[in-house]
Design a protein around this motif. Sequence first.
Motif, mmCIF file in Angstrom:
data_model
loop_
_atom_site.group_PDB
_atom_site.id
_atom_site.type_symbol
_atom_site.label_atom_id
_atom_site.label_comp_id
_atom_site.label_asym_id
_atom_site.label_seq_id
_atom_site.Cartn_x
_atom_site.Cartn_y
_atom_site.Cartn_z
ATOM 1 N N ARG A 164 0.797 8.704 2.834
ATOM 2 C CA ARG A 164 1.487 8.714 1.531
ATOM 3 C C ARG A 164 2.601 9.763 1.517
ATOM 4 O O ARG A 164 3.699 9.512 1.021
ATOM 5 C CB ARG A 164 0.494 9.016 0.407
ATOM 6 N N THR B 67 -4.332 4.061 1.142
ATOM 7 C CA THR B 67 -3.534 4.665 2.191
ATOM 8 C C THR B 67 -3.934 6.128 2.373
ATOM 9 O O THR B 67 -4.073 6.862 1.385
ATOM 10 C CB THR B 67 -2.038 4.599 1.823
ATOM 11 N N LEU C 157 2.368 4.162 -3.480
ATOM 12 C CA LEU C 157 2.183 4.846 -2.198
ATOM 13 C C LEU C 157 0.748 4.709 -1.693
ATOM 14 O O LEU C 157 0.503 4.717 -0.483
ATOM 15 C CB LEU C 157 2.542 6.326 -2.342
ATOM 16 N N ALA C 158 -0.193 4.585 -2.620
ATOM 17 C CA ALA C 158 -1.604 4.517 -2.240
ATOM 18 C C ALA C 158 -2.004 3.139 -1.714
ATOM 19 O O ALA C 158 -3.082 2.993 -1.120
ATOM 20 C CB ALA C 158 -2.486 4.885 -3.427
#
Length: 275
Positions: free
Chosen positions: A14, A9, A215-216
């Motif tokens: 993020r 991401t 988040l990644a």
Amino acid sequence: MSPALPRRTPLPTRIARLGRVVTHALRALVIVAGRFRNLAYAERAVVNQRWSRGLLKIFGVEVKVRGTAPGVFPANTLLVANHVSWLDIFALNSVTVSRFVAKREILSWPIAGWLVKNAGTLFIDRSKRRDASRVNEQLARALENGGCMAVFPEATTSDGTVLLPFKASLFESAILSRGMVQPVALRYLDANGEPTTAPAYAGDTSLWTCIANILAEPSMTVELSFGTPLPATAFDSRFALSEAAREQIGAALTRSSDLPGTAERTPEDLRAEAR
């Protein structure tokens, strides 16, 4: 030819996701500090389910259900699952809302400790062997009063690639309450549909590192495979009951995702079926 690695991401995405997570957490603080404790169990379940689904959506996590989920707040039911991540709680609550038993250390977590305590979580001190008896009594009373409780009998997290031995102690509560044990297996998949350890909160991984790893990921899927409910009265000991639940969860984790008869369903599908 090996599948392409899923892309990461972008950093701005993020950061935006993290901001939404913080806002979502603050919303939970307001809810729990206000009217939540005065709501009936059924009303709490609705709030809990909506908030859990909202959090998963922010993280880009889709929930897939296999088998038959026991409903939102099944009475006198002990939900038992393998444990990979702190996300497990919200994945389970997005489908079957329950109160959880958690390690006492979570009480020291900023914000999260206060939240889970006031949401009805029971805490166990794993460093004290006798504490299991105290928690079992509380669990049994909650089950007898029509509650749905959830435990992670591995008593710790793994990276999701193995199923650790179960500790049978808390299965005693189901025997005392003559309740039902509902096994459920959790498995996380990446954007390519391959198993991923990104959400794993195990070993030396810190909470922040775990959040950063999630988040990644552009997107993930968490599969919840519900097994056959086990009546506690059919077993002569908590050890036999624990092993039967572990066998079901282990079988679900090793089962190929393309086997016939294991069609995937989302929480939205379950709601449509209930109407």
